[in-house]
Design an enzyme around this catalytic site. Structure first.
Site, PDB file in Angstrom:
ATOM      1  N   TYR A  58       0.849  -1.189   0.000  1.00  9.07           N
ATOM      2  CA  TYR A  58       0.000   0.000   0.000  1.00  9.07           C
ATOM      3  C   TYR A  58       0.889   1.245   0.000  1.00  9.07           C
ATOM      4  O   TYR A  58       1.601   1.510   0.956  1.00  9.07           O
ATOM      5  CB  TYR A  58      -0.926   0.024   1.210  1.00  9.07           C
ATOM      6  N   SER A 205     -13.161  -5.396   2.709  1.00  8.53           N
ATOM      7  CA  SER A 205     -14.195  -4.772   1.872  1.00  8.53           C
ATOM      8  C   SER A 205     -15.606  -5.190   2.285  1.00  8.53           C
ATOM      9  O   SER A 205     -16.428  -5.559   1.439  1.00  8.53           O
ATOM     10  CB  SER A 205     -13.965  -5.096   0.385  1.00  8.53           C
ATOM     11  N   PRO A 206     -15.930  -5.120   3.589  1.00 13.01           N
ATOM     12  CA  PRO A 206     -17.271  -5.532   4.022  1.00 13.01           C
ATOM     13  C   PRO A 206     -18.362  -4.574   3.566  1.00 13.01           C
ATOM     14  O   PRO A 206     -19.549  -4.899   3.686  1.00 13.01           O
ATOM     15  CB  PRO A 206     -17.152  -5.546   5.552  1.00 13.01           C
ATOM     16  N   GLY A 208     -18.371  -3.551   0.365  1.00  8.00           N
ATOM     17  CA  GLY A 208     -18.340  -3.636  -1.091  1.00  8.00           C
ATOM     18  C   GLY A 208     -17.570  -2.487  -1.728  1.00  8.00           C
ATOM     19  O   GLY A 208     -18.021  -1.874  -2.678  1.00  8.00           O
ATOM     20  N   ARG A 209     -16.378  -2.222  -1.169  1.00 13.60           N
ATOM     21  CA  ARG A 209     -15.528  -1.124  -1.649  1.00 13.60           C
ATOM     22  C   ARG A 209     -16.286   0.211  -1.647  1.00 13.60           C
ATOM     23  O   ARG A 209     -16.095   1.051  -2.514  1.00 13.60           O
ATOM     24  CB  ARG A 209     -14.963  -1.435  -3.032  1.00 13.60           C
TER      25      ARG A 209
END
Length: 328
Positions: A58, A205-206, A208-209
């Site tokens: 990152y 990503s809970p 959904g981004r």
């Protein structure tokens, strides 16, 4: 905040029931504000969030430096999770997936230096290297545990068969994979496998981004440098179909008096005490909204209606434009 335990026996690791994904503080989701990012991490700690999730890729590398600055003087409050394996150069260019034992050791030493700590609480292989047997990679990670540089080890986006082979070499504390109301495929094989083995599950990503928040109504709502502009689920007809799914979630959220984000997070939390979601954000106000989701209680009828609103397979488009790096 309540806690949850990832893994079992000697591999067990106690963390807050919701973590904080730090990736977007440095890259991929538009512009970054380091001061606000550090305030967000500090506020997370105040609210009882202990699990901070980062990775060497990152930035690259800058996110670990950021997390290291944020936790300076607060190390005993934090469970630091970072990852190796997606090898990038300083200029951001891509090298490839690397799980060779020598690289495992070099990557760990570099992460420790950037994070400003003498140990990593949870060290993941970010992606499975198809050219290096998982037994060799995990064997090197086990050496890091023996050396005291790493406390627990995990895998990210590993298939059930790879997870079994890895777990036979050294106990795996957690498997990290995308999981949300619009990414429910882990329910078929991955979740049953981790539960059989006693491995914890970290859901990235809970939201959904960010799509499940309802804040993205058209592709132009995303910054020009936001990678989601090129994500399959944010394109054309896929976008429109997925927006209808979000609208159904929003309707249920309104009925319950919560936001769509909070309802989506509450759903993930309700899927099992062995699951810990790590929603990412770089702003204090969204962090506080996410943490408040831990107070939401979903009834069996709530869960049934959410299952009908976002059934398995309802989302249009693949999780990544290039799925070749996902171990399946």
């Amino acid at each position: 905040m309540d806690t949850r335990t990832l893994g079992t026996a000697d591999a067990a690791l106690e963390v807050s029931e919701i973590g904080l994904g730090c990736m977007g503080m440095s890259e991929f989701y538009g512009s970054a504000d380091e001061d606000e990012a550090i305030r967000t991490i500090h506020r997370a700690l105040e609210l009882g969030v202990t699990l901070l999730d980062t990775a060497d890729m990152y930035g690259p590398f800058t996110n670990e430096l950021l997390v290291g600055r944020a936790i300076a003087g607060r190390r005993d409050q934090v469970v630091v999770a970072t990852k190796f394996g997606n090898e990038r150069r300083e200029d951001g260019s891509w090298v490839g997936i690397n799980g060779t034992p020598d690289y495992v050791h070099r990557a760990c030493d570099a992460s420790l230096q950037r994070l400003g700590t003498d140990h990593i609480d949870l060290y993941y292989q970010h992606r499975v290297d198809p050219d290096t047997p998982i037994e060799e990679t995990v064997g090197a990670m086990a050496e890091l545990v023996q050396q005291g540089k790493v406390r627990r080890i995990g895998l990210s986006e590993a298939s059930p068969s790879t997870l079994r082979r890895a777990h036979a070499v050294h106990p795996i504390t957690a498997l990290q994979t995308e999981y949300s109301l619009w990414s429910r495929d882990p329910e078929a094989e991955i979740l049953p496998t981790v539960r059989e083995l006693g491995v914890g599950y970290v859901a990235y990503s809970p939201l959904g981004r960010g799509f499940l928040s309802g804040a993205i109504r058209k592709p132009d709502d995303l910054a020009p440098d936001d990678f989601r502009r090129h994500h399959p689920r944010f394109q054309g007809e896929n976008f429109e179909q997925n927006l209808r799914l979000v609208e159904r979630v929003e309707e249920l959220a309104r009925e319950k008096g919560v936001t769509a984000s909070q309802l989506a997070l509450a759903w993930v939390l309700a899927q099992g005490e062995d699951i810990v979601p790590i929603p990412g954000t770089k702003r204090v106000r969204y962090l506080e909204e996410n943490v408040a989701a831990t107070e939401i209680e979903l009834t069996p009828d709530d869960l049934r209606r959410l299952d009908e609103a976002a059934p398995v397979g309802a989302t249009a488009g693949q999780r990544y434009a290039d799925m070749s790096t996902i171990d399946d």
